[in-house]
Write a protein that holds these residues in place. Structure first.
Motif, short mmCIF file in Angstrom:
data_model
loop_
_atom_site.label_atom_id
_atom_site.label_comp_id
_atom_site.label_asym_id
_atom_site.label_seq_id
_atom_site.Cartn_x
_atom_site.Cartn_y
_atom_site.Cartn_z
N LYS A 101 0.93 -1.20 -0.02
CA LYS A 101 0.00 -0.08 -0.18
C LYS A 101 0.95 1.20 -0.08
CE LYS A 101 -3.62 -0.02 2.62
NZ LYS A 101 -4.66 -0.21 1.40
N ALA A 102 2.04 1.30 0.66
CA ALA A 102 2.80 2.32 0.79
C ALA A 102 3.59 2.62 -0.64
CB ALA A 102 3.83 2.01 1.82
N MET A 141 11.81 1.26 9.63
CA MET A 141 10.74 1.64 8.65
C MET A 141 9.30 1.60 9.47
SD MET A 141 11.20 -0.90 5.51
CE MET A 141 9.77 -1.13 4.53
N MET A 142 9.14 0.75 10.86
CA MET A 142 8.30 0.82 11.56
C MET A 142 8.24 1.99 12.50
SD MET A 142 5.42 -0.85 12.88
CE MET A 142 5.01 0.81 13.32
N ALA A 168 5.66 9.57 11.90
CA ALA A 168 5.03 10.09 10.95
C ALA A 168 3.42 10.40 11.38
CB ALA A 168 5.07 9.71 9.50
N THR A 169 3.01 9.04 11.70
CA THR A 169 1.45 9.02 12.02
C THR A 169 1.21 10.06 13.14
OG1 THR A 169 1.36 6.81 11.09
CG2 THR A 169 -0.54 7.72 12.84
N LEU A 170 2.22 9.82 14.38
CA LEU A 170 1.77 10.54 15.62
C LEU A 170 1.91 12.02 15.44
CD1 LEU A 170 3.41 7.91 18.02
CD2 LEU A 170 1.10 8.52 17.82
N ALA A 171 2.94 12.50 14.55
CA ALA A 171 3.20 13.47 14.42
C ALA A 171 2.03 14.30 13.72
CB ALA A 171 4.49 13.91 13.35
N GLN A 175 0.27 9.32 6.27
CA GLN A 175 1.45 9.82 5.98
C GLN A 175 2.61 8.92 6.43
OE1 GLN A 175 2.25 12.52 3.98
NE2 GLN A 175 4.22 12.65 4.26
N GLY A 176 2.41 8.01 7.50
CA GLY A 176 3.00 7.05 8.31
C GLY A 176 3.64 6.21 6.81
N LEU A 177 2.83 5.90 6.02
CA LEU A 177 3.14 5.14 4.85
C LEU A 177 4.24 5.84 4.09
CD1 LEU A 177 -0.44 4.03 3.51
CD2 LEU A 177 1.39 2.65 4.97
#
Length: 489
Positions: A42-43, A105-106, A112-115, A303-305
């Motif tokens: 998906k990324a 990567m994790m 990015a997700t939490l930001a 955005q985490g992807l």
């Protein structure tokens, strides 16, 4: 001075730091179901679909945010840093860079997700990063970590994101000038620094959007040219590729066999590989999340992807190409010594001839310039958090001045100091990621449902919580898991 920095560096990058960095990546992977693997297809699709994305009113496009983050991560560390890792840790150091990348990567996905989730809007721009994750997502007793992070971030902006990059450019230009019989003098080094300083200052003053626009041009251009150059070496020396991979894998466990005893322990290979791996992809440092927080996306995990793709492109692709070029070229590697981009340049020249050093210097210059811009943004955001928005112009001025100073500094001390600050920055960020792990897990589960029910929700995150019969997730519920306040993301 160099010995003192190296001693402290060994303490910071000792066993506890390695366990913390890799352990947090493993912990987050287990708690989220290894999303860096399950979400990887998906990324890739999202990355390809966002290549021409446009920015919104309150931020920049996801691709521009990724390029800004890549501008800070894809730099001289991918060229000079990898060469140094092989020389100091043997070929096996690259194996540990790969391990670091899988965990990284994790970690980047989480950052990015939490930001995005905890970001705030200031003067019409989205602003976020580890300091806002800590301040808005964690209880008051942890808030000092936010200020410590920004303090280290301001220092790192001058060292990791400026001095090492400019110094690598000057080193590469020194070699090119020497090849053509031109003497390298202090005056010429200062001239190079001044030449680079002017565009750096003008771009930094333009803020996140101008930096994102510049990164969107520089990063794909430099990375594409470098990968094309590296692919040519591997095609010409294809018979050496199996031996190179064997040296990398076997050297991770028995470095003495490949380095003539100059690198005698597996731990040294591991330490060098992980520290240089973190330096190249910056996973665990949280810096890239400052860029990712500016993106206009439909869900924080989207955005985490891009964070997953950031580490993949940086370490798995570009760093591996550099390592294979060095190991397949047949050049002599000075094991146990500090080396920089000069070793990589010799590897390319051994295959193509001396003209390759000119192309490589151009690529390094583009990478370095982009990295200084990306880290310039990080430094400004950290300074604004500590001192207020009025310090932006001062930070841009000092960053520009540092470009000139860095042109005449020595390589060994700069790299050791850069690794030291990297380790110090990672500590507050990794603590925050562990504490906010329940929030990350909830957002990840939410995103899986969001992707599965996108058509029912009209494709937007704002409509997601109103869809039925989906569970009623909300920012308030997720944020309350760690005692934080409502986020405005």
């Amino acid at each position: 001075m160099e010995r003192t920095v190296e001693l402290v560096n060994r303490l910071v990058w000792g066993v506890p730091a390695l366990v913390l960095i890799l352990g947090v990546g493993v912990l987050l992977s287990v708690r989220t179901g290894f999303v860096q693997i399950t979400f990887f297809p998906k990324a890739c699709r999202l990355f390809l679909s966002k290549l021409s994305g446009r920015s919104g009113d309150g931020g920049i496009s996801p691709f521009q945010a990724l390029c800004t983050a890549l501008a800070a991560t894809i730099g001289t560390g991918n060229i000079a840093g990898v060469a140094g890792a092989i020389a100091l840790g043997g070929p096996g150091a690259i194996f540990w860079m790969w391990v670091c990348a899988i965990a990284g990567m994790m970690t980047k996905f989480a950052e990015a997700t939490l930001a995005v989730f905890y970001r705030v809007k200031i003067d019409g721009e989205w602003v976020g990063g580890p300091m806002y994750m800590i301040l808005r997502g964690m209880k008051k007793r942890w808030h000092m970590l936010a200020y410590l992070y920004c303090f280290f971030g301001v220092i790192a902006a001058f060292g990791v994101g400026n001095a090492t990059q400019i110094n690598a450019v000057v080193t590469g230009l020194d070699q090119v000038l020497t090849e053509f019989g031109i003497a390298v003098t202090l005056r010429r080094k200062l001239g190079i620094g001044l030449l680079l300083a002017l565009p750096v200052g003008l771009t930094l003053l333009g803020g996140a959007k101008r930096i994102g626009t510049a990164a969107q041009v520089l990063v794909p251009l430099a990375a594409g040219l470098y990968l094309l150059l590296g692919a040519g070496v591997l095609v010409i020396r294809y018979r050496e590729i199996p031996r190179a991979f064997a040296a990398i894998i076997q050297g991770a466990w028995s470095p003495r066999a490949f380095t003539g005893g100059m690198v005698g322990s597996c731990f040294q290979a591991l330490r060098i590989g992980v520290s240089r791996g973190v330096f190249t992809n910056e996973a665990g440092m949280g810096t890239a999340s400052i860029a990712h927080a500016s993106a206009e996306v439909s869900h924080p995990a989207q955005q985490g992807l891009m964070g997953i793709m950031e580490v993949f492109l940086d370490t798995v692709v570009i760093c591996t190409v550099t390592a294979l070029v060095i190991l397949c070229s047949g050049v002599s590697i000075p094991y146990g010594e500090h080396v920089g981009a000069g070793l990589t340049a010799r590897a390319f020249c051994a295959v193509y001839g001396n003209w390759a050093s000119v192309i490589l210097t151009l690529v390094i210059s583009c990478f370095a310039f982009a990295t200084v811009l990306g880290w310039g943004l990080y430094g400004v955001r950290c300074a604004e958090f500590l001192f207020g928005e009025s310090c932006r112009e001062y930070m841009a001025f000092f960053q520009t001045a540092m470009v000139v100073v860095s042109a005449v500094m020595e390589t060994g001390l700069i790299w050791s100091f850069a690794e030291l600050v990297n380790g110090l920055m990672a500590i507050p960020n990794l603590i925050a990621l562990v504490i906010l792990c329940p929030v990350l897990r909830e957002l990840t589960c939410q995103y899986k449902m969001f992707c599965g029910q996108r058509s029912a929700c009209g494709g937007t995150y704002e409509n997601f919580n109103q869809c039925k019969p989906l569970p009623a997730f909300s920012y308030e519920k997720v944020s309350s898991l760690c005692g934080g306040s409502k986020a405005s993301g």
